[in-house]
Scaffold this motif. Sequence first.
Motif, mmCIF file in Angstrom:
data_model
loop_
_atom_site.group_PDB
_atom_site.id
_atom_site.type_symbol
_atom_site.label_atom_id
_atom_site.label_comp_id
_atom_site.label_asym_id
_atom_site.label_seq_id
_atom_site.Cartn_x
_atom_site.Cartn_y
_atom_site.Cartn_z
ATOM 1 N N MET A 298 -4.239 2.692 0.642
ATOM 2 C CA MET A 298 -2.869 2.185 0.670
ATOM 3 C C MET A 298 -2.822 0.974 1.565
ATOM 4 O O MET A 298 -3.205 1.033 2.709
ATOM 5 N N ASP B 127 7.753 3.038 -1.313
ATOM 6 C CA ASP B 127 7.600 4.401 -0.802
ATOM 7 C C ASP B 127 6.565 4.444 0.315
ATOM 8 O O ASP B 127 6.760 5.107 1.340
ATOM 9 N N SER B 128 5.431 3.751 0.115
ATOM 10 C CA SER B 128 4.373 3.742 1.121
ATOM 11 C C SER B 128 4.858 3.091 2.409
ATOM 12 O O SER B 128 4.591 3.584 3.514
ATOM 13 N N GLU B 129 5.558 1.987 2.296
ATOM 14 C CA GLU B 129 6.064 1.302 3.475
ATOM 15 C C GLU B 129 7.059 2.184 4.224
ATOM 16 O O GLU B 129 7.070 2.217 5.457
ATOM 17 N N VAL C 107 0.861 9.978 5.049
ATOM 18 C CA VAL C 107 0.175 8.687 5.041
ATOM 19 C C VAL C 107 -1.332 8.884 5.207
ATOM 20 O O VAL C 107 -2.146 8.274 4.496
ATOM 21 N N HIS D 15 -2.895 10.033 2.140
ATOM 22 C CA HIS D 15 -2.985 8.942 1.167
ATOM 23 C C HIS D 15 -4.220 8.076 1.423
ATOM 24 O O HIS D 15 -4.839 7.559 0.497
ATOM 25 N N TYR D 16 -4.568 7.930 2.692
ATOM 26 C CA TYR D 16 -5.749 7.143 3.077
ATOM 27 C C TYR D 16 -7.048 7.948 3.000
ATOM 28 O O TYR D 16 -8.130 7.373 3.124
#
Length: 217
Positions: free
Chosen positions: A1, A7-9, A26, A29-30
Amino acid sequence: MSGGSGDSEDLVQQATRGDPQALGAVFDHYRDRLWQMVRIRMDRRVQGRVNPSDVLQEAFVDVARRIGEYSPEASPPFFLWVRQLVGQRLIDIHRQHLGARMRDASLEVSLNAGGLPQATSASLAAQLLGRWTSASRALERAEAQLAVQEALDALEPVDREILVLRHFEMLSNLECAELLGLTKGAASKRYVRALVRIKDVLRSFPGFEEDPEPDSP
């Protein structure tokens, strides 16, 4: 990401404001990218005692403990900041398991700004062969690995590092440029140059198969 979607921000913003659930989301996600970074940079003498998932588990505790230090204005992009903490945890694990046998620091760290453990040409060659060839005969594979390893050793250190960052860690060209202190154009040229050199070596062996290259944003 890399902070592309709204959404990610939003999750990153929530995480940096102290929301533990957002930070966990987060980090998950990484996870694949971080796992790959740890796997490719872990010293072979430590493999078998520690697996990348163990490193990530310990590193997440570090990230959660230090999240208050992160500043969007003064720090690198959030992924690169998290990656650096994971790399520092990997260095600590190397020291814990290798002690005096740990290589000299000048050889142990890579060129990027965080000074992460360096991926060896031997481990890179093995990974490249696994990705790019279907060679099955032991002798043929051994010859190919030696040739690729020699080609990697002949690359400029920054070219070898950018190959690791782009092709194995799945970093974007912009992320590589930031880590290595290069312009986007210079980072892209160095990556292509390294990739062409290795593929030229692989093409000389039966069983070479072209592999899709990472996107170049």
